[in-house]
Structure formats: C-alpha cells, structure tokens
Design a protein around this motif. Structure first.
Motif, PDB file in Angstrom:
ATOM      1  N   ALA A 128       0.696  -1.328  -0.040  1.00  0.00           N
ATOM      2  CA  ALA A 128       0.010   0.089  -0.135  1.00  0.00           C
ATOM      3  C   ALA A 128       0.793   1.412   0.114  1.00  0.00           C
ATOM      4  O   ALA A 128       0.417   2.664  -0.440  1.00  0.00           O
ATOM      5  N   GLY A 129       1.942   0.991   0.167  1.00  0.00           N
ATOM      6  CA  GLY A 129       3.035   2.165   0.367  1.00  0.00           C
ATOM      7  C   GLY A 129       2.976   3.173   1.511  1.00  0.00           C
ATOM      8  O   GLY A 129       3.464   3.889   1.345  1.00  0.00           O
ATOM      9  N   THR A 130       3.225   2.572   2.610  1.00  0.00           N
ATOM     10  CA  THR A 130       2.923   2.468   3.877  1.00  0.00           C
ATOM     11  C   THR A 130       3.845   2.005   5.282  1.00  0.00           C
ATOM     12  O   THR A 130       4.516   0.976   4.441  1.00  0.00           O
ATOM     13  N   THR A 131       3.807   2.265   6.519  1.00  0.00           N
ATOM     14  CA  THR A 131       4.697   1.373   7.243  1.00  0.00           C
ATOM     15  C   THR A 131       4.294   1.209   8.317  1.00  0.00           C
ATOM     16  O   THR A 131       3.368   0.464   8.496  1.00  0.00           O
ATOM     17  N   VAL A 132       4.262  -0.122   8.976  1.00  0.00           N
ATOM     18  CA  VAL A 132       4.251  -0.040  10.206  1.00  0.00           C
ATOM     19  C   VAL A 132       5.211   0.069  12.004  1.00  0.00           C
ATOM     20  O   VAL A 132       6.198   0.026  11.501  1.00  0.00           O
ATOM     21  N   THR A 133       4.001   0.604  12.915  1.00  0.00           N
ATOM     22  CA  THR A 133       5.211   0.184  14.205  1.00  0.00           C
ATOM     23  C   THR A 133       4.912  -0.635  14.903  1.00  0.00           C
ATOM     24  O   THR A 133       3.304  -1.124  15.223  1.00  0.00           O
ATOM     25  N   LEU A 134       5.733  -1.303  15.763  1.00  0.00           N
ATOM     26  CA  LEU A 134       5.274  -3.074  16.239  1.00  0.00           C
ATOM     27  C   LEU A 134       5.232  -1.538  18.018  1.00  0.00           C
ATOM     28  O   LEU A 134       6.102  -0.916  18.534  1.00  0.00           O
ATOM     29  N   ASP A 135       3.956  -1.644  18.404  1.00  0.00           N
ATOM     30  CA  ASP A 135       3.608  -0.998  20.143  1.00  0.00           C
ATOM     31  C   ASP A 135       5.046  -1.716  20.549  1.00  0.00           C
ATOM     32  O   ASP A 135       4.879  -2.978  20.828  1.00  0.00           O
ATOM     33  N   MET A 136       4.519  -1.496  21.817  1.00  0.00           N
ATOM     34  CA  MET A 136       6.065  -2.063  22.866  1.00  0.00           C
ATOM     35  C   MET A 136       4.770  -2.139  23.823  1.00  0.00           C
ATOM     36  O   MET A 136       4.313  -0.783  24.220  1.00  0.00           O
ATOM     37  N   GLU A 137       5.113  -3.343  24.453  1.00  0.00           N
ATOM     38  CA  GLU A 137       3.645  -3.830  25.428  1.00  0.00           C
ATOM     39  C   GLU A 137       4.734  -3.869  27.003  1.00  0.00           C
ATOM     40  O   GLU A 137       5.653  -3.228  27.397  1.00  0.00           O
ATOM     41  N   ASP A 138       4.530  -4.466  27.705  1.00  0.00           N
ATOM     42  CA  ASP A 138       5.029  -4.654  29.339  1.00  0.00           C
ATOM     43  C   ASP A 138       6.058  -5.542  29.376  1.00  0.00           C
ATOM     44  O   ASP A 138       6.767  -5.903  28.048  1.00  0.00           O
ATOM     45  N   HIS A 139       6.708  -5.444  30.253  1.00  0.00           N
ATOM     46  CA  HIS A 139       8.497  -5.639  29.843  1.00  0.00           C
ATOM     47  C   HIS A 139       8.304  -7.059  29.949  1.00  0.00           C
ATOM     48  O   HIS A 139       9.924  -7.844  29.065  1.00  0.00           O
ATOM     49  N   THR A 140       7.667  -7.780  30.000  1.00  0.00           N
ATOM     50  CA  THR A 140       7.526  -9.560  29.644  1.00  0.00           C
ATOM     51  C   THR A 140       7.872  -9.504  28.366  1.00  0.00           C
ATOM     52  O   THR A 140       8.107 -10.740  27.773  1.00  0.00           O
ATOM     53  N   THR A 141       7.863  -8.317  27.479  1.00  0.00           N
ATOM     54  CA  THR A 141       7.282  -9.188  25.532  1.00  0.00           C
ATOM     55  C   THR A 141       8.123  -8.502  25.302  1.00  0.00           C
ATOM     56  O   THR A 141       8.441  -8.257  24.171  1.00  0.00           O
ATOM     57  N   THR A 142       9.666  -7.544  25.683  1.00  0.00           N
ATOM     58  CA  THR A 142      10.225  -6.758  25.074  1.00  0.00           C
ATOM     59  C   THR A 142      11.666  -7.248  24.110  1.00  0.00           C
ATOM     60  O   THR A 142      11.439  -7.566  23.430  1.00  0.00           O
ATOM     61  N   ASP A 143      12.129  -7.719  24.960  1.00  0.00           N
ATOM     62  CA  ASP A 143      12.912  -8.967  24.324  1.00  0.00           C
ATOM     63  C   ASP A 143      12.294  -9.924  23.034  1.00  0.00           C
ATOM     64  O   ASP A 143      13.249  -9.565  21.982  1.00  0.00           O
ATOM     65  N   SER A 144      11.044 -10.320  22.698  1.00  0.00           N
ATOM     66  CA  SER A 144      10.348 -11.034  21.768  1.00  0.00           C
ATOM     67  C   SER A 144      10.331  -9.971  20.784  1.00  0.00           C
ATOM     68  O   SER A 144      10.333 -10.477  19.951  1.00  0.00           O
ATOM     69  N   THR A 145       9.850  -9.262  21.391  1.00  0.00           N
ATOM     70  CA  THR A 145       9.287  -7.872  20.370  1.00  0.00           C
ATOM     71  C   THR A 145      10.255  -7.203  19.961  1.00  0.00           C
ATOM     72  O   THR A 145      10.336  -7.469  18.287  1.00  0.00           O
ATOM     73  N   LEU A 146      11.534  -7.147  19.836  1.00  0.00           N
ATOM     74  CA  LEU A 146      12.940  -7.009  19.709  1.00  0.00           C
ATOM     75  C   LEU A 146      12.885  -7.760  18.970  1.00  0.00           C
ATOM     76  O   LEU A 146      13.719  -7.570  17.757  1.00  0.00           O
ATOM     77  N   SER A 147      12.912  -8.959  19.259  1.00  0.00           N
ATOM     78  CA  SER A 147      13.543 -10.315  17.948  1.00  0.00           C
ATOM     79  C   SER A 147      13.019  -9.771  17.128  1.00  0.00           C
ATOM     80  O   SER A 147      12.927 -10.144  15.680  1.00  0.00           O
ATOM     81  N   ILE A 148      11.381 -10.374  16.851  1.00  0.00           N
ATOM     82  CA  ILE A 148      10.392  -9.850  15.662  1.00  0.00           C
ATOM     83  C   ILE A 148      10.474  -9.075  15.206  1.00  0.00           C
ATOM     84  O   ILE A 148      11.057  -9.000  13.601  1.00  0.00           O
ATOM     85  N   LEU A 149      11.112  -8.281  15.698  1.00  0.00           N
ATOM     86  CA  LEU A 149      11.320  -6.340  14.854  1.00  0.00           C
ATOM     87  C   LEU A 149      12.220  -6.659  13.576  1.00  0.00           C
ATOM     88  O   LEU A 149      12.438  -6.360  12.907  1.00  0.00           O
ATOM     89  N   GLN A 150      13.662  -7.288  14.229  1.00  0.00           N
ATOM     90  CA  GLN A 150      15.281  -7.165  13.594  1.00  0.00           C
ATOM     91  C   GLN A 150      14.756  -8.354  12.585  1.00  0.00           C
ATOM     92  O   GLN A 150      15.003  -8.697  11.329  1.00  0.00           O
ATOM     93  N   ASP A 151      13.781  -9.268  13.079  1.00  0.00           N
ATOM     94  CA  ASP A 151      13.429 -10.783  11.805  1.00  0.00           C
ATOM     95  C   ASP A 151      12.953  -9.433  10.878  1.00  0.00           C
ATOM     96  O   ASP A 151      13.072  -9.874   9.419  1.00  0.00           O
ATOM     97  N   LEU A 152      11.953  -8.773  11.035  1.00  0.00           N
ATOM     98  CA  LEU A 152      11.184  -8.433   9.822  1.00  0.00           C
ATOM     99  C   LEU A 152      11.963  -7.278   8.990  1.00  0.00           C
ATOM    100  O   LEU A 152      11.485  -6.991   8.331  1.00  0.00           O
ATOM    101  N   ARG A 153      12.654  -6.691   9.855  1.00  0.00           N
ATOM    102  CA  ARG A 153      13.697  -5.617   9.660  1.00  0.00           C
ATOM    103  C   ARG A 153      14.265  -5.934   8.326  1.00  0.00           C
ATOM    104  O   ARG A 153      14.788  -5.170   7.354  1.00  0.00           O
TER     105      ARG A 153
END
Ligand code: FDA
Length: 309
Positions: A128-153
């Motif tokens: 569609a010509g746009t971007t996604v930002t991954l919101d950050m939730e509580d600290h138990t999810t931080t590592d998993s979210t940053l790891s998914i971010l790295q894969d997506l990037r």
C-alpha cells in the motif's frame, strides 16, 4: 498511587464488563477513539491529514489468547491498509500493531505466530506504500518484540520500533537501534512495571527520556518522540537544533484527543506531527491506561458519569 490502581484495574475482567456496559462510556471514549469501524478510522485519518498532521492507526485489542482472534485481527489490519490505499491516505498514514493482539501471548508457538501475522501486515503495508510500527507492551514482551522487529526488518527495513524510557535497559536499546533508516518511537511507557526493571519516580523517567532522546537524535535513525509533556517537547526542540536535525528528519507523536492544539501548533511551526489513532470496540485497556497517566482524563470520565445521572 491512583495510577497504579487504575493500571491494575486495566487487567480486571469484572471491572471491564461494568465499565464497558455503562451507557456513558461510549460518549467519553469518543474523544480518544476514532470509532468502532474501519470507516471511522479512515474518516478521522482524513480529517487529521487535512489539518496538516500525519497518522498512525491502531486497531484496539491486546493479550489475545485465541488463535482465531489473532488471525482475525491480522485480517482487520489487511482490510484497513486496503482502505487507506483506496482513499489515497498512505503517504501520510501508517499502522501501529500490538504483537500480543496478533498472537505473541499464545501458548507454545506464540512468538512464531505473531511474527507470521506481523509479516503479513508489513507486506500489505509495503504494497500500500506505507509502514508499520510495533507498539511496545509490558517488559515481559520486550525481548520477544525486539527479536520479531529484527526479523521483520530484514524484509521491511522501515518497520518502526517503540522503546520505553521507564525501563533501565532502554538507553542501551536506543544505542542499538540508532542506525541509519531505523524508525524508533520513544515514549515514557504505560504499564505497571516493578522496580527491578523500571524507574518508579517520574523525574527519573523524564531524565531517562532526555538521555534517550540525545542518543536517538545524535544517531542516524529517524526518532519519533512520543510525548505530551511540554517540558520534554521543549527539550526535544533544543536537542534537535543542537544535533542539527532539520524538521522531517525526526517527528513528534501524540495520542488522538490529547493536546490537539499543541499538535496543530507544532505542525504549523513546520514540524512533522503524527497522531496515534485507535479504533475498534476493545477500548477498555487503552482507556484505563490513559486515565492512569492523567488525572484530568479520569475527571473527564467521572464528570461525564455524574452529569448523566
Ligand atoms: P505524562 O502523562 O507523563 O504527562 C507529563 C505532563 O504533560 C503532564 O504533567 C501535563 O503537564 C502534560 N500533559 C500530558 N498529557 C496532557 C494532555 N492530554 N493535555 C495537557 N497536558 C498534558 N506506551 C507504551 O508503553 N507503549 C507504546 O507503544 C506506546 N505508544 C505510544 C504512542 C504515542 C504516539 C504516544 C503519545 C504515547 C504512547 N505510549 C506508549 C504511552 C506513553 O508511554 C505514555 O504513557 C503517555 O504518552 C503519557 O506520557 P507523556 O509523555 O505524554 O506525559
């Protein structure tokens, strides 16, 4: 203290059903939430864009423990992105996604499911010509979210990250993410976190926010400074000048319904301002966090209830 009680309440199922059923609730949430449907999100997005603002849209919902629901949320985002494209809004509107809404908290393969669903959303956003930002939730999810971010990037390098200044780890995360092209939203953090991982004193959170801004603005990425705090906005302006950042090489972000006059003032001054627009009927957790961080929002809610009686 009141904030912590409200953050606790944001996870209470009993209170949730009482608040959701109160007839007054719908009227009050309308100030902070675009509405229930994709059409509502598109309408509000168009209004904001017409006012010289940019937008990130969040489909409300989090902590999904049901696979079908996680897939349904993904489908919802695909529909939203198609609608934004059809309406010609994708040059100024993107989407924000909570990974726990697309499966991250599912037992077993939650992280893998969330990655697959987020990948579909990123692909649709790219189409569609746009971007996604991954919101950050509580600290138990931080590592998993940053790891998914790295894969997506790897496939979608413009995928945005969110870092929370209240966590002790965040300065280090800012350093790791301040690379060329890296979109990073910096916010204070909205969850009830223990002293083992997060600053408890708001002054310490503010100091951390300033240190993190310095790292991001001095770096080569694209900082997205998400705060309504007048003092931090002023400091952001002087740091941007100190690090010779032109408007457009960073942006301010605020929530829909919060300080709308300030949003317009910054945009008129030539800054990029992005408004976070939530929509959908699952608004309880989001609204409770807004009331926890700002007594005036709670007063607004209580006043509305009192005047309806
Ligand atoms: P804070 O609430 O600490 O207020 C500081 C001062 O600012 C107040 O004392 C008052 O003077 C002024 N102020 C604040 N709100 C005002 C208002 N509405 N009107 C007038 N004055 C006001 N959190 C998270 O954990 N993960 C995430 O992914 C995100 N994403 C996100 C996106 C965007 C665009 C924003 C703006 C925020 C988030 N957040 C978030 C929420 C964030 O972490 C934080 O909880 C809230 O923004 C509240 O913190 P503030 O920095 O706005 O100031």
């Amino acid at each position: 203290m009141l904030g912590r009680v409200l953050l606790g309440a944001s996870r209470s199922q009993r209170l949730r059903s009482v608040v959701e059923k109160a007839p007054v609730s719908r009227g009050v949430v309308a100030r902070f939430i675009a509405g229930d449907t994709t059409a509502d999100a598109v309408r509000v997005t168009r209004e904001l864009i017409n006012a010289n603002l940019t937008v990130t849209i969040d489909h409300l919902g989090e902590d999904t423990l049901d696979r079908a629901q996680a897939d349904a949320v993904t489908t919802e985002y695909l529909g939203l992105l198609a609608a934004l494209k059809d309406h010609g809004l994708t040059d100024r509107a993107e989407v924000s996604v909570k990974l726990t809404a697309v499966g991250q908290a599912l037992p077993g393969h939650g992280e893998k499911i969330a990655l697959e669903n987020a990948r579909q959303i990123c692909q649709a956003a790219a189409d569609a010509g746009t971007t996604v930002t991954l919101d950050m939730e509580d600290h138990t999810t931080t590592d998993s979210t940053l790891s998914i971010l790295q894969d997506l990037r790897e496939d979608f390098p413009s995928t945005g990250a969110v870092l929370q200044a209240y966590l002790y780890r965040t300065e280090e995360d800012c350093r790791a993410l301040a690379s060329a092209g890296s979109r990073v939203r910096l916010c204070k953090g909205a969850y009830n976190e223990p002293a083992s991982v997060a600053y408890q004193d708001t002054r310490d959170v503010d100091r951390s926010f300033v240190r993190c801004m310095k790292i991001l603005l001095a770096g080569e990425g694209y900082p997205m400074l998400a705060t309504h705090d007048p003092r931090l906005i002023e400091i952001a302006g002087s740091l941007a000048a100190r690090f010779r950042r032109e408007p457009g090489t960073y942006e301010y972000q605020m929530l829909y319904g919060s300080r709308p006059t300030e949003q317009l003032r910054l945009a008129q001054a030539g800054e990029t301002v992005r408004v976070y627009v939530p929509y959908g009927d699952d608004w309880y957790g989001y609204m409770m966090r807004r009331m926890a961080e700002r007594p005036a929002n709670l007063q607004f809610f209580l006043r509305a209830i009192a005047t309806k009686k």
